[in-house]
Write a protein that holds these residues in place. Structure first.
Motif, PDB file in Angstrom:
ATOM      1  N   LEU A  59       0.391  -0.990  -0.095  1.00  0.00           N
ATOM      2  CA  LEU A  59       0.180  -0.041   0.294  1.00  0.00           C
ATOM      3  C   LEU A  59       0.737   1.112  -0.643  1.00  0.00           C
ATOM      4  N   LYS A  79     -14.951  -0.817  -6.835  1.00  0.00           N
ATOM      5  CA  LYS A  79     -14.431  -1.097  -5.782  1.00  0.00           C
ATOM      6  C   LYS A  79     -12.509  -2.307  -5.764  1.00  0.00           C
ATOM      7  N   ASN A 129      -8.878  -0.243  -4.983  1.00  0.00           N
ATOM      8  CA  ASN A 129      -8.066   0.053  -4.497  1.00  0.00           C
ATOM      9  C   ASN A 129      -6.626  -0.629  -4.863  1.00  0.00           C
ATOM     10  N   LYS A 184      -4.473   2.572  -4.238  1.00  0.00           N
ATOM     11  CA  LYS A 184      -4.343   2.600  -2.713  1.00  0.00           C
ATOM     12  C   LYS A 184      -3.057   1.847  -3.252  1.00  0.00           C
TER      13      LYS A 184
END
Length: 140
Positions: A10, A38, A42, A45
């Protein structure tokens, strides 16, 4: 078709790298269903800066014109290779390719478009990488 395997972590800060931008651009071009939103959130990120790749060359269906012509497929490969320099020993090297749309390609397109893209690099010293030495034989 392809696969990329590498561990990514991340992001520690809000930033982007060219690999991430190209990957997200590719995913957006696929027009994924809303249920995948979604997943896209993600992906944004993740820190892709350690990617061990020159760039991402994705292939997406359709015909590309104007501002998208150099973003995908063989035209992007042509652009990327044209910026690379190869040793002279690669001049005239054979091209080995695998693609799923072989039934829709004609000889003229392969010779004039595809081979040009795959041989777009420069040679160290001077000159261009150029087509394979035995292109006519290899096309049979």
């Amino acid at each position: 078709q392809g696969i990329w395997f590498q561990d990514f972590f991340l992001k520690k800060e809000r930033s982007s790298c060219s690999f991430e931008i190209e990957f997200i651009q590719y995913l957006n071009h696929l027009n994924l269903p809303r249920t995948c939103m979604k997943f896209l959130e993600n992906v944004k990120k993740v820190d892709f800066s350690p990617a061990k790749a020159l760039c991402l060359i994705a292939s997406v269906p359709g015909y590309h014109k104007a501002n998208t012509i150099n973003l995908y497929g063989h035209m992007k490969l042509r652009r990327v290779l044209s910026q690379e320099t190869f040793k002279y020993c690669f001049s005239g090297s054979p091209l080995i390719c695998q693609y799923s749309s072989v039934g829709s390609l004609d000889r003229k397109w392969v010779q004039e478009e595809f081979v040009t893209s795959l041989s777009a690099g420069r040679l160290s010293g001077s000159g261009h990488l150029g087509p394979p030495a035995n292109l006519e034989r290899d096309l049979h």
